[in-house]
Scaffold this motif. Structure first.
Motif, PDB file in Angstrom:
ATOM      1  N   GLY A  77      36.684 -21.213  14.178  1.00 24.14           N
ATOM      2  CA  GLY A  77      36.900 -19.781  14.334  1.00 24.14           C
ATOM      3  C   GLY A  77      35.835 -19.101  15.164  1.00 24.14           C
ATOM      4  O   GLY A  77      35.805 -17.872  15.259  1.00 24.14           O
ATOM      5  N   SER A  78      34.985 -19.887  15.804  1.00 26.19           N
ATOM      6  CA  SER A  78      33.859 -19.365  16.577  1.00 26.19           C
ATOM      7  C   SER A  78      34.236 -19.184  18.041  1.00 26.19           C
ATOM      8  O   SER A  78      34.626 -20.140  18.721  1.00 26.19           O
ATOM      9  CB  SER A  78      32.673 -20.332  16.466  1.00 26.19           C
ATOM     10  N   ARG A  79      34.096 -17.960  18.537  1.00 22.80           N
ATOM     11  CA  ARG A  79      34.366 -17.669  19.947  1.00 22.80           C
ATOM     12  C   ARG A  79      33.571 -18.602  20.850  1.00 22.80           C
ATOM     13  O   ARG A  79      34.094 -19.182  21.801  1.00 22.80           O
ATOM     14  CB  ARG A  79      33.945 -16.234  20.299  1.00 22.80           C
ATOM     15  N   TYR A  80      32.282 -18.697  20.559  1.00 22.83           N
ATOM     16  CA  TYR A  80      31.399 -19.438  21.457  1.00 22.83           C
ATOM     17  C   TYR A  80      31.612 -20.941  21.361  1.00 22.83           C
ATOM     18  O   TYR A  80      31.366 -21.670  22.331  1.00 22.83           O
ATOM     19  CB  TYR A  80      29.953 -19.039  21.192  1.00 22.83           C
ATOM     20  N   SER A  81      32.095 -21.405  20.216  1.00 19.55           N
ATOM     21  CA  SER A  81      32.460 -22.820  20.121  1.00 19.55           C
ATOM     22  C   SER A  81      33.660 -23.105  21.013  1.00 19.55           C
ATOM     23  O   SER A  81      33.701 -24.135  21.711  1.00 19.55           O
ATOM     24  CB  SER A  81      32.778 -23.183  18.666  1.00 19.55           C
TER      25      SER A  81
ATOM     26  N   GLU B  79      40.929 -12.134  21.494  1.00 16.49           N
ATOM     27  CA  GLU B  79      40.280 -12.003  20.203  1.00 16.49           C
ATOM     28  C   GLU B  79      41.160 -12.600  19.108  1.00 16.49           C
ATOM     29  O   GLU B  79      42.388 -12.495  19.172  1.00 16.49           O
ATOM     30  CB  GLU B  79      40.016 -10.528  19.890  1.00 16.49           C
ATOM     31  N   PRO B  80      40.558 -13.235  18.102  1.00 16.73           N
ATOM     32  CA  PRO B  80      41.348 -13.777  16.989  1.00 16.73           C
ATOM     33  C   PRO B  80      42.208 -12.698  16.351  1.00 16.73           C
ATOM     34  O   PRO B  80      41.791 -11.547  16.217  1.00 16.73           O
ATOM     35  CB  PRO B  80      40.271 -14.277  16.017  1.00 16.73           C
ATOM     36  N   HIS B  81      43.421 -13.094  15.972  1.00 18.37           N
ATOM     37  CA  HIS B  81      44.391 -12.132  15.432  1.00 18.37           C
ATOM     38  C   HIS B  81      44.179 -11.899  13.945  1.00 18.37           C
ATOM     39  O   HIS B  81      43.923 -10.783  13.517  1.00 18.37           O
ATOM     40  CB  HIS B  81      45.821 -12.638  15.688  1.00 18.37           C
ATOM     41  N   ALA B  82      44.285 -12.946  13.149  1.00 16.89           N
ATOM     42  CA  ALA B  82      44.126 -12.795  11.692  1.00 16.89           C
ATOM     43  C   ALA B  82      43.880 -14.158  11.069  1.00 16.89           C
ATOM     44  O   ALA B  82      44.407 -15.172  11.524  1.00 16.89           O
ATOM     45  CB  ALA B  82      45.372 -12.163  11.083  1.00 16.89           C
ATOM     46  N   PHE B  83      43.056 -14.177  10.012  1.00 14.54           N
ATOM     47  CA  PHE B  83      42.789 -15.404   9.266  1.00 14.54           C
ATOM     48  C   PHE B  83      43.285 -15.222   7.835  1.00 14.54           C
ATOM     49  O   PHE B  83      42.804 -14.351   7.117  1.00 14.54           O
ATOM     50  CB  PHE B  83      41.290 -15.721   9.256  1.00 14.54           C
TER      51      PHE B  83
ATOM     52  N   ALA C 123      45.464 -22.047  19.529  1.00 18.89           N
ATOM     53  CA  ALA C 123      46.242 -21.134  18.686  1.00 18.89           C
ATOM     54  C   ALA C 123      45.465 -19.851  18.405  1.00 18.89           C
ATOM     55  O   ALA C 123      46.039 -18.754  18.403  1.00 18.89           O
ATOM     56  CB  ALA C 123      46.620 -21.833  17.378  1.00 18.89           C
ATOM     57  N   ILE C 124      44.161 -19.980  18.167  1.00 17.75           N
ATOM     58  CA  ILE C 124      43.350 -18.821  17.794  1.00 17.75           C
ATOM     59  C   ILE C 124      42.961 -17.973  18.996  1.00 17.75           C
ATOM     60  O   ILE C 124      43.136 -16.745  18.995  1.00 17.75           O
ATOM     61  CB  ILE C 124      42.081 -19.273  17.050  1.00 17.75           C
ATOM     62  N   PHE C 125      42.432 -18.612  20.042  1.00 17.60           N
ATOM     63  CA  PHE C 125      41.804 -17.866  21.131  1.00 17.60           C
ATOM     64  C   PHE C 125      42.647 -17.731  22.399  1.00 17.60           C
ATOM     65  O   PHE C 125      42.275 -16.964  23.294  1.00 17.60           O
ATOM     66  CB  PHE C 125      40.459 -18.503  21.481  1.00 17.60           C
TER      67      PHE C 125
END
Length: 204
Positions: free
Chosen positions: A12-16, A86-90, A120-122
Motif C-alpha cells: 500500500g506504499s506509494r513509494y514502494s 491515489e489509492p481508492h479505499a482499503f 490494482a491500487i495505484f
C-alpha cells in the motif's frame, strides 16, 4: 557475478510502487537481482519506533502531510513515465496484502502477485478487499478459495513475521528499503545511490 539485493516493500506504499517500477531497469544496468520481500509497512514502522508512527494523528512534519505526499508521488510518476493514481479505499487488514504475496510465493508467483496488487491500487485505483485478492489469484491461475484460506494460515503468518524480523535485523525502518552489502538505503529517491553502490560492488 550477480548480486542479490533485498527489496523490502509495502503493497500500500506509494513509494514502494514507484521504486518497484524501476527495478528491472536497474537489474539491466547492473549485475544485481532484486529479492522481493513484501511486508506490512505499518507494523515495521511501529516496531522500529517503539510503537509510534509518524502517520498517526497530525503529521509530525511536512513530509508526512498527505497532500504533499500525493503531489510528490505524482511528480515521481511523471519523472519515471509510469501511471499513478491515489489509492481508492482499503477494506482489508493491511497485513493481508503482504501475506497474499507469500501465499502466491508457494506457486512461484510472489513478484507477479505484487505487481498485480500494485497495479490494482495505484494504476486502476480499485477498492482493496478480499474479493480483489481472490480475483488476482484467479488471474494467476490459482484456486481462489484455497488462496484466500491460506492467507489466514499459521504458515503464512510465520513467513510474514520472519520477514519483519529480517528487516529489523537489516536495520530497515521504512519502505521501500534496499540492502547492498552492509549498506541499507531507504526510499524511492535513494535508487540512484542503490545503483551506484551496486556498480561499485561489481568493481570489487
Amino acid at each position: 557475478m550477480s548480486f542479490e539485493v533485498p527489496f523490502y516493500y509495502g503493497l500500500g506504499s506509494r513509494y514502494s510502487y514507484l521504486a518497484a517500477s524501476q527495478l528491472e531497469r536497474i537489474e539491466r544496468e547492473t549485475s544485481c537481482c532484486f529479492e522481493w520481500l513484501p511486508l506490512q509497512s505499518g507494523e515495521l514502522i511501529r516496531r522500529a519506533n517503539q510503537g509510534l508512527s509518524p502517520f498517526s494523528g497530525t503529521p509530525v512534519s511536512g513530509q508526512y502531510d498527505w497532500e504533499f505526499r500525493r503531489r510528490d508521488a505524482e511528480a515521481w510518476a511523471r519523472y519515471y513515465g509510469v501511471p499513478y493514481h491515489e489509492p481508492h479505499a482499503f477494506r482489508i487488514d493491511p497485513a493481508d496484502l503482504a501475506r497474499a504475496c507469500w501465499v502466491a510465493d508457494g506457486q512461484g508467483n510472489l513478484k507477479e502477485m505484487s505487481v498485480l496488487i500494485f497495479r490494482a491500487i495505484f494504476v486502476e485505483s480499485r477498492v482493496v478487499s478480499r474479493d480483489l485478492l481472490g480475483a488476482l489469484a484467479r488471474e494467476l491461475g490459482m484456486d481462489e478459495q484455497a488462496f484466500l484460506g491460506a492467507i489466514d494460515g499459521k504458515e503464512t503468518a510465520a513467513k510474514h513475521e520472519s520477514v519483519l524480523r529480517r528487516a529489523m535485523t537489516d536495520g530497515v525502518f521504512g519502505v521501500p528499503s534496499f540492502v547492498v552489502g552492509k549498506e541499507m538505503f531507504w526510499g524511492n529517491d535513494r535508487l540512484p545511490l542503490v545503483k551506484y553502490a551496486l556498480l561499485r560492488e561489481g568493481e570489487v
